[in-house]
Write a protein that holds these residues in place. Structure first.
Motif, short mmCIF file in Angstrom:
data_model
loop_
_atom_site.label_atom_id
_atom_site.label_comp_id
_atom_site.label_asym_id
_atom_site.label_seq_id
_atom_site.Cartn_x
_atom_site.Cartn_y
_atom_site.Cartn_z
N VAL A 21 0.84 -1.20 0.00
CA VAL A 21 0.00 0.00 0.00
C VAL A 21 0.87 1.25 0.00
O VAL A 21 0.61 2.20 -0.74
CB VAL A 21 -0.97 -0.01 1.20
CG1 VAL A 21 -1.59 1.37 1.43
CG2 VAL A 21 -2.05 -1.05 1.01
N ALA A 22 1.91 1.26 0.82
CA ALA A 22 2.80 2.43 0.90
C ALA A 22 3.48 2.69 -0.45
O ALA A 22 3.58 3.85 -0.88
CB ALA A 22 3.85 2.22 1.99
N LEU A 23 3.93 1.64 -1.11
CA LEU A 23 4.55 1.82 -2.43
C LEU A 23 3.53 2.31 -3.45
O LEU A 23 3.85 3.17 -4.29
CB LEU A 23 5.19 0.52 -2.88
CG LEU A 23 6.46 0.13 -2.13
CD1 LEU A 23 6.95 -1.24 -2.58
CD2 LEU A 23 7.55 1.17 -2.31
N ALA A 24 2.31 1.79 -3.39
CA ALA A 24 1.27 2.25 -4.31
C ALA A 24 0.96 3.73 -4.10
O ALA A 24 0.83 4.49 -5.06
CB ALA A 24 0.01 1.40 -4.14
N VAL A 25 0.86 4.13 -2.85
CA VAL A 25 0.60 5.54 -2.53
C VAL A 25 1.75 6.41 -3.06
O VAL A 25 1.53 7.45 -3.67
CB VAL A 25 0.41 5.74 -1.01
CG1 VAL A 25 0.45 7.22 -0.64
CG2 VAL A 25 -0.90 5.13 -0.56
N SER A 133 7.44 5.94 3.78
CA SER A 133 6.07 5.40 3.81
C SER A 133 6.06 3.92 4.16
O SER A 133 5.24 3.48 4.97
CB SER A 133 5.40 5.59 2.45
OG SER A 133 5.22 6.94 2.17
N VAL A 134 6.95 3.15 3.55
CA VAL A 134 7.01 1.70 3.82
C VAL A 134 7.34 1.45 5.28
O VAL A 134 6.69 0.64 5.95
CB VAL A 134 8.01 1.01 2.88
CG1 VAL A 134 8.35 -0.39 3.37
CG2 VAL A 134 7.47 0.95 1.47
N LEU A 135 8.34 2.14 5.80
CA LEU A 135 8.73 1.94 7.20
C LEU A 135 7.59 2.32 8.15
O LEU A 135 7.25 1.57 9.08
CB LEU A 135 9.98 2.74 7.53
CG LEU A 135 11.28 2.29 6.88
CD1 LEU A 135 12.40 3.27 7.20
CD2 LEU A 135 11.64 0.89 7.32
N SER A 136 6.99 3.46 7.92
CA SER A 136 5.94 3.96 8.83
C SER A 136 4.67 3.13 8.75
O SER A 136 4.09 2.77 9.77
CB SER A 136 5.61 5.42 8.51
OG SER A 136 6.75 6.22 8.62
N LEU A 137 4.22 2.84 7.55
CA LEU A 137 2.96 2.11 7.41
C LEU A 137 3.11 0.65 7.81
O LEU A 137 2.20 0.06 8.40
CB LEU A 137 2.43 2.22 5.98
CG LEU A 137 0.97 1.83 5.78
CD1 LEU A 137 0.05 2.61 6.71
CD2 LEU A 137 0.55 2.05 4.33
N SER A 138 4.26 0.05 7.54
CA SER A 138 4.48 -1.33 7.99
C SER A 138 4.49 -1.41 9.52
O SER A 138 3.93 -2.33 10.10
CB SER A 138 5.79 -1.87 7.44
OG SER A 138 5.73 -1.99 6.05
N GLY A 139 5.12 -0.44 10.15
CA GLY A 139 5.12 -0.40 11.61
C GLY A 139 3.72 -0.20 12.17
O GLY A 139 3.32 -0.85 13.14
N ALA A 140 2.95 0.68 11.54
CA ALA A 140 1.58 0.91 12.00
C ALA A 140 0.72 -0.34 11.80
O ALA A 140 -0.08 -0.69 12.67
CB ALA A 140 0.97 2.10 11.24
N ALA A 141 0.91 -1.03 10.69
CA ALA A 141 0.14 -2.26 10.44
C ALA A 141 0.53 -3.35 11.43
O ALA A 141 -0.32 -4.14 11.86
CB ALA A 141 0.37 -2.74 9.01
#
Length: 159
Positions: A21-25, A133-141
């Motif tokens: 999702v982060a990469l798509a965004v 984005s990948v680091l932040s969203l993966s951590g949040a998920a």
């Protein structure tokens, strides 16, 4: 408004889906930024327009990314997409500021004429945003999927 699967999502799967999702965004925002830059350049080629375009391309993605992440998290059916997007905001903003600071430092430290200066600055800024984005969203998920797993375990044990 939120998706809560009946069984918990594994941590690696949640992080992988969030990274996608982060990469798509990041790709969507990079394409939008290129379009905006082309439109501004076609309309007005003055230095003031270029300064405004630079500010637009630097700060608007930082504000739009968390808003765009929420519907995409719903599409990939992660539990608590709204909460995940909300948890994502603070680390993303902090890391975006740090990443942008490092990007500016690197961009100004490299001498003109090197191979790096031939790369479109939007592409390098987009790469920094993608990593953040990948680091932040993966951590949040990871946080919200573990929250969902704990709630599921409590419900299973209680009845």
């Amino acid at each position: 408004m939120t998706h809560r699967p009946h069984t918990p999502v594994s941590a690696p799967r949640a992080m992988l889906l969030a990274a996608a999702v982060a990469l798509a965004v990041s790709v969507l925002l990079l394409l939008a930024a290129w379009g905006a830059r082309a439109a501004i350049g076609a309309y007005d080629d003055s230095p003031d327009a270029n300064i405004g375009a630079g500010m637009l391309l630097t700060f608007v993605p930082v504000l739009i990314t968390p808003l765009l992440a929420w519907p995409l998290l719903r599409i990939v059916r992660l539990p608590y997409p709204g909460l995940t997007a909300l948890v994502f905001v603070v680390p993303y903003l902090v890391l975006s500021f740090a990443g942008l600071t490092v990007w500016v430092w690197i961009d100004t430290a490299i001498p003109v004429g090197s191979a790096y200066t031939e790369i479109d600055p939007m592409l390098t800024m987009g790469a920094v945003d993608a990593v953040v984005s990948v680091l932040s969203l993966s951590g949040a998920a990871l946080v919200t999927s573990r929250l969902h797993a704990a709630r599921h375990a409590r419900q299973s044990a209680g009845g």
